[in-house]
Enzyme design. Structure first.
Site, PDB file in Angstrom:
ATOM      1  N   ASN A  72       0.830  -1.202   0.000  1.00  0.00           N
ATOM      2  CA  ASN A  72       0.000   0.000   0.000  1.00  0.00           C
ATOM      3  C   ASN A  72       0.870   1.258   0.000  1.00  0.00           C
ATOM      4  OD1 ASN A  72      -1.177   2.280   1.867  1.00  0.00           O
ATOM      5  ND2 ASN A  72      -2.947   1.286   0.944  1.00  0.00           N
ATOM      6  N   THR A  94       1.332 -11.405   6.926  1.00  0.00           N
ATOM      7  CA  THR A  94       0.578 -12.423   7.655  1.00  0.00           C
ATOM      8  C   THR A  94      -0.492 -13.053   6.771  1.00  0.00           C
ATOM      9  OG1 THR A  94       0.941 -11.233   9.725  1.00  0.00           O
ATOM     10  CG2 THR A  94      -0.816 -12.869   9.709  1.00  0.00           C
ATOM     11  N   GLU A 273      -4.709  -1.223   7.430  1.00  0.00           N
ATOM     12  CA  GLU A 273      -4.120  -0.241   8.329  1.00  0.00           C
ATOM     13  C   GLU A 273      -5.139   0.841   8.649  1.00  0.00           C
ATOM     14  OE1 GLU A 273      -1.133  -0.724   9.519  1.00  0.00           O
ATOM     15  OE2 GLU A 273      -0.605  -2.402   8.187  1.00  0.00           O
TER      16      GLU A 273
END
Length: 311
Positions: A72, A94, A273
């Site tokens: 990103n 992850t 995020e």
């Protein structure tokens, strides 16, 4: 003249496996004809700044080794520029939602092989206010899972950490009044959460958007209306099988642009995020970046001319 590649990598992703593999990666890319250098991020925002520097230095190829957050940041560093380089992706996070959507290998050297083979695909990205995203934008308490899950828990149990944290947060779920304008339609009422997806994989749910197209210029908009805990648990169970789209509390639409506002203090999740708070204006930028993909990527997830079905 040899082409130039710049690797931007998160040294802590994937239990530091990429850092150990870096010499072999450099050798393989050099043999493939790339003059290659590498940059290790140290803190949030580093990948964006380095991507901007790589554009100024006119690299032919950017390679991102890390999770969706690192990717990103790199996309935010190049999205505004007209001379965007091709992107190679080595999934090391992850969950790696974007890598899953592109069917990229989890093995480091096999992911490098995808880049060396040279097959590319142009894919959509999203713009939220002045920020860009490649996979997901969302709002609602449950969507805070990805950035509230402790890093240590993720390193121990992997993607299952999100499910653990998600079920822990279920009792905190509360519907809020929200207004969502999408293309020519409007939803106004109480909702538990909304999702704007660009791919089929979100937080490890690979069937959350069962009809995802990566290059059709449309978001998939999912709105979960006010529901009790039992109904929400049922929706989550259905989502794991891709059967949630017909649930009476779920609105499932396609849209090119979306505007969302609320008097409630709703936080936003952007590619896993924290992305600020509402209001948000979202625009799909069709086929905006070019990424390396396997030759055999499934055609049902890529379309250049198919009609988009809405319901």
């Amino acid at each position: 003249m040899r082409k130039r590649a710049r690797i931007i990598y998160n040294p802590t992703s994937g239990k530091e496996m990429f850092k150990r593999a870096l010499p072999d990666v450099l050798i393989k890319l050099e043999k493939a004809g790339y003059e290659t250098s590498a940059y290790a991020t140290e803190r949030s925002g580093d990948a964006t700044k380095e991507a901007e520097r790589a554009l100024e230095q006119e690299y032919d190829l950017l390679i991102v080794a890390g999770g969706d957050g690192t990717l990103n940041e790199v996309v935010n560093g190049i999205a505004e520029q007209p001379n965007r380089p091709k992107l190679g992706i080595i999934p090391m996070g992850t969950v790696n939602d974007f890598g899953r959507a592109l069917h990229l290998p989890s093995n480091i050297m096999k992911a490098v092989d995808v880049i060396v083979n040279g097959h590319t695909t142009q894919v959509d990205i999203g713009k939220m206010n002045s920020r860009y995203f490649i996979n997901l934008a969302a709002g609602g308490k449950l969507t805070e899972v990805s950035y509230e899950t402790p890093s240590k828990l993720k390193s121990i149990v992997g993607p299952f950490a999100y499910y653990i944290k998600g079920f822990e947060m279920l009792p905190q779920m509360k519907a809020v009044d929200i207004r969502i304008e999408y293309d020519e339609e409007v939803f106004q009422g109480e909702a538990l959460l909304f999702l704007l997806g660009l791919t089929n994989s979100m937080a490890g749910f690979e069937k959350l958007v069962p009809d995802a197209k990566l290059d059709d210029g449309y978001f998939t908009l999912i709105i979960v209306e006010k529901a009790n805990l039992a109904e929400l648990g049922h929706i989550m169970t259905l989502a794991s099988r891709g059967e949630h789209t017909k649930h009476p509390k779920v609105i499932y639409k396609k849209a090119k642009s979306v505007s969302i506002s609320s008097f409630a203090n709703m936080q936003l999740n952007v590619d896993g995020e924290y992305g600020g708070k509402l209001p948000g204006n979202f625009l799909n930028l069709e086929r905006h970046i070019e990424v390396f993909t396997p030759n055999d990527i499934h055609n049902e997830e890529l379309t250049q001319s198919e009609d988009v079905n809405t319901k």
